[in-house]
Design an enzyme around this catalytic site. Structure first.
Site, short mmCIF file in Angstrom:
data_model
loop_
_atom_site.label_atom_id
_atom_site.label_comp_id
_atom_site.label_asym_id
_atom_site.label_seq_id
_atom_site.Cartn_x
_atom_site.Cartn_y
_atom_site.Cartn_z
CB THR A 1 0.02 -5.42 8.02
OG1 THR A 1 0.55 -4.97 9.35
CG2 THR A 1 0.23 -7.16 8.24
CG HIS A 2 -3.29 -2.77 4.13
ND1 HIS A 2 -3.41 -1.63 4.80
CD2 HIS A 2 -3.27 -3.70 5.39
CE1 HIS A 2 -3.78 -1.77 6.06
NE2 HIS A 2 -4.35 -2.02 6.28
CB ILE A 3 1.18 -8.30 2.25
CG1 ILE A 3 2.54 -7.40 3.11
CG2 ILE A 3 2.13 -9.12 0.94
CD1 ILE A 3 2.83 -6.48 2.93
CD GLN B 1 -2.49 0.57 2.45
OE1 GLN B 1 -2.29 0.38 3.85
NE2 GLN B 1 -4.18 1.33 2.50
#
Lengths: 583, 221
Positions: free
Chosen positions: A511-513, A342
């Site tokens: 924590t946006h994978i 992100q």
């Protein structure tokens, strides 16, 4: 290896998507469901004593133990990767509830064009004007198909917010750029903080359209359609990286687990680390796992649901040799493709008044979407997509925030001069934050690392990931926008412009994978079909943000849940009645 | 077993504060006791004096308020190093160890305990006896080292973490910056006090919850 009694459905991962699927299955069918979670059990009582910045926000006590497993990273296929040895840019959770326990709680619906981004961008700009390495593609599912599932997820969590587009009717005070909603939010917006109030007033004055961040932190007491009652948020400021001590932040353990516990057909087995999905002749036969004592088990199952975090979903498919690994040089293969994160940015801003920023909640804040998606962008300068800009008050804690200073205020970052300046600027620094769309590119992908291994000796997942010119343009645009908004808030913007730095694994981003096991219309271009069913192994379903072909500006959890509920309908209404490939 | 070491300090430096002994039993130090002996878990008394002095240079006690000495930062660091963090129980420590870009962070093999021992050796056993100007100069020459960066981070942690971790004695750090500590609710305050300081009296987690916390460093390393 001990063989266990077969179950109908084995779910790998006890977080949001795994437990959401489990709840649909056990409440709507008679199948037996076993969820395997590698971490420990968690309950509300665990969280009463966790309001401790050091252990939870600095030492990251709720995250996966990185000593046991990590990823490696390199900026390009020409480099060799090194392990991420301590957490930095993202925080994978562990234990029942997974990262859904320590998350912040932001609950965005993606804009409709994200689901058909390749088609949309080609129509808007022409194929010739898109970057040559752009790998975005259509999802095979549309916003209209997902809308009821978004609403279902929002009700389960009791999302707080204000609609800006109800069935096409634009409503002042909500996000008028959002996708049309069929219903108002289940609960009203959270309260203002000083910073969010100033942002709202300033952006309104400048002609933008501020709205409250949609929040899984309940604004008031709420009973969801499953009969689970939870209290409203008390703004204690311990949200991200903490579990909620009163259950006001929606977490799998306080929304789904209470319902699941009532079903005898559901079992949850913790401390169970799934290491392989076992398959033969294009059919999964079960999963192999190691328990906390190091004993190995084979769990036979009719259907396997892979529902862990993006990283582990993709790695487990690699380790289990399911699917065709992506080869970036040849442009062939699908597994591991379209890794996205992100884009973060914005600017620090400095006030001459105290903000009382220790008060807050993960989602207390206001934001603008005037440049979200492609809004207000012509694409002529190469900037195709931007994102949202916001002022958030998620509870400022003293270790992380001490020493935030305007540049040039102190020569050193220690000693008497630094201490004096830090005390002077204490509680007077805020951040205008870009949550930027991260498009996918051919050169950003995941595969297995050739050198580094986990505690069992299995290869680690390797990221090949760097920012491109487009992300730098997003950050520069967001900085300029912040510089315009700051004075209207009565603040001075940090004069340091974005630096076009390489991808950094040390600094927390989000924590946006996403990606790696993407969904799509054909087996040549995706790992799973539009129902999240694996193209090659039709009794394997892969849930979560690993299925996103690119990331939107908004945080992925709500969409991961909406897509899970969409998939659950397909499993229950179509697949279980007549097991077959659904697309 | 290692000989038990104590850090001897004037009690007045710490205020009346709750400390935890090696047996994990809390006991209260009284300011009027003159000097107190704080049992050390990791450092020798000499090492503790060197580190305490270095922390004091990083976060000095001066006209702007108390610093690392009063907060007991060295006691905090001693416990962190003795615990699982000091032994790198929560860091990926498999080789090969190779140098990489700064964007990849610390890639070294040494755990925090080893890094501190190396750092103390560089500072010298008599660091605490040097003139202050020389202490500052020495630290300046080490600013880029991994040891110094850890020491600086740990000093801030010891100033502002909950006192159950051994620092922030008497909530001195929180008083200094106006942080109230963990509190059950700001529901009535979050949208009030706009533009004006709101500074509730600080309280520790134990004071709020009425039972002692379980700091991670007490877990077996």
């Amino acid at each position: 290896m001990t063989n266990l009694k077969p179950v109908d459905v084995a779910i790998i991962g006890g977080g949001w998507t795994g437990l959401a699927m489990a709840k649909e299955l056990v409440s709507r069918t008679s199948v037996s469901v076993l969820a395997l979670e590698r971490g420990a059990p968690r309950t509300l009582a665990d969280y009463a004593m966790d309001m401790d910045e050091l252990d939870y926000a600095i030492r990251l006590r709720m995250m996966q133990n990185i000593a046991e497993e990590t990823i490696t990273h390199r900026h390009s296929a020409r480099d060799s990767a090194v392990p991420v040895r301590q957490y930095g840019s993202f925080h994978p959770g562990t234990g029942v509830g997974g990262a859904g326990e320590h998350w912040t709680g932001m609950c965005f619906r993606f804009m409709p064009d994200i689901f058909t981004l390749r088609t949309h961008l080609t129509e808007k700009h022409g194929a010739a004007h898109l970057p040559a390495d752009l790998a975005v593609q259509d999802w095979g599912v549309t916003y209209d198909q997902l809308e009821p599932h978004y609403w279902y997820a929002e009700q389960m969590m009791g999302v707080s917010g204000k609609a800006g587009n109800l069935g096409g009717k634009l409503i002042d005070g909500g996000n008028i750029f959002e996708s049309p909603r069929s219903q108002e939010y289940p609960t009203p917006p959270l309260k203002h903080s000083y910073a969010s109030f100033l942002f709202k007033e300033a952006t309104r004055k400048l002609g933008y359209h501020p709205y409250p961040t949609p929040a899984a932190n309940l604004s008031e007491n709420f009973t969801n359609p499953d009969g689970v009652t939870r209290p409203g948020c008390v703004y204690c400021g311990h949200c991200s990286r903490f579990g909620c001590m009163i259950g006001a932040k929606s977490q799998p353990t306080n929304t789904l687990l209470p319902v699941l516990r009532k079903h005898k057909s559901f079992q949850l087995r913790t401390g169970s680390w799934v290491r392989r999905i076992v398959h033969e002749n294009g059919r999964a036969t079960g999963v192999q796992f190691t328990d906390a004592n190091g004993d190995e088990f084979f769990q036979p199952a009719e259907t396997v649901v892979l529902a862990s975090f993006t990283l582990n979903n993709v790695r487990l498919l690699y380790l289990s040799k399911i699917g065709t690994p992506y080869d970036p040089a040849a442009g062939k293969g699908t597994l591991g493709r379209n890794l996205t994160h992100q884009v973060q940015g914005g600017a620090r801003i400095f006030f001459d008044k105290p903000l009382n920023a220790f008060m807050g909640a993960g989602c207390v804040g206001q934001r603008i979407s005037d440049y979200d998606g492609g809004n207000g962008l012509t694409g002529e300068d190469g900037l195709l997509r931007l994102g949202m800009l916001s002022a958030n008050s998620n509870g400022e804690l003293p270790i992380a925030s001490f020493g935030a200073l305007p540049p040039g205020t102190s020569k050193a970052n220690w000693g008497a001069e630094w201490k004096a300046a830090s005390l002077q600027w204490r509680d007077r620094v805020a951040q205008l934050s870009l949550a930027g769309e991260h498009m996918s590119y051919r050169q950003n992908y995941m595969d297995l690392d050739p050198s580094y291994t986990d505690k069992f000796g299995d290869p680690l997942l390797r990221f090949t990931l760097n920012w491109t010119d487009h992300e730098y343009k997003q950050q520069e645009f967001a900085y300029d926008l912040s510089a315009k908004i700051a004075p209207a808030m009565g603040a001075k913007v940090d004069p340091t412009r974005p630096s076009r730095a390489r991808y950094n694994v040390i600094q927390y981003q989000s924590t946006h994978i996403q990606g790696g096991a993407m969904m799509g219309a054909t087996p040549e271009t995706s790992v799973v079909n539009p129902y999240l069913q694996h193209w090659d192994v039709p009794n394997l379903w892969v849930l979560g943000a690993s299925s996103f072909p690119q990331n939107a500006s908004g945080n992925p959890t709500l969409t991961a849940l909406a897509v899970t509920y969409w998939a659950a309908d397909a499993v229950i209404n179509k697949y279980l009645k007549h097991p077959r490939r659904l697309a | 077993m290692k000989r038990r070491e104590f850090l001897t300090i004037p009690a007045s430096a710490l205020g009346g504060t709750l400390l935890y002994t090696l047996a994990r039993e809390p006991f209260r130090l009284q300011a009027q006791e003159g000097t107190v002996k704080v049992p050390l878990r990791f450092f020798t008394a000499g090492e503790a004096r060197v580190i305490a002095t270095a922390c004091e240079r990083i976060f000095p006690s001066d006209a702007n308020g108390p610093g690392a000495k009063e907060a007991g930062v060295v006691i905090y660091i001693d416990r962190q190093l003795a615990g699982p963090y000091g032994a790198d129980k929560y860091r990926y420590t498999k080789g090969p160890f190779v140098d990489s870009y700064p964007e990849h962070g610390y890639q070294g093999k040494e755990n925090p305990r080893e890094t501190y021992h190396q750092g103390i050796a560089k500072l010298g056993n008599n660091f605490d006896e040097l003139p202050v100007a020389e202490q500052i100069q020495k630290l300046q020459s080490m600013e880029k080292t991994h040891f110094f960066q850890l020491l600086r981070a740990h000093t801030i942690e010891g100033m502002f973490s909950d006192p159950m971790h051994g620092g922030n004695a008497g909530l001195i750090g929180w008083q200094l910056v106006g942080f109230p500590g963990p509190r059950m609710s700001y529901k009535e305050d979050i949208d009030q006090h706009f533009g004006a300081e709101f500074r509730p009296k600080p309280a520790s987690l134990e004071q709020i919850m009425r039972r002692p916390g379980k700091p991670w460093e007490d877990e077996k390393a």
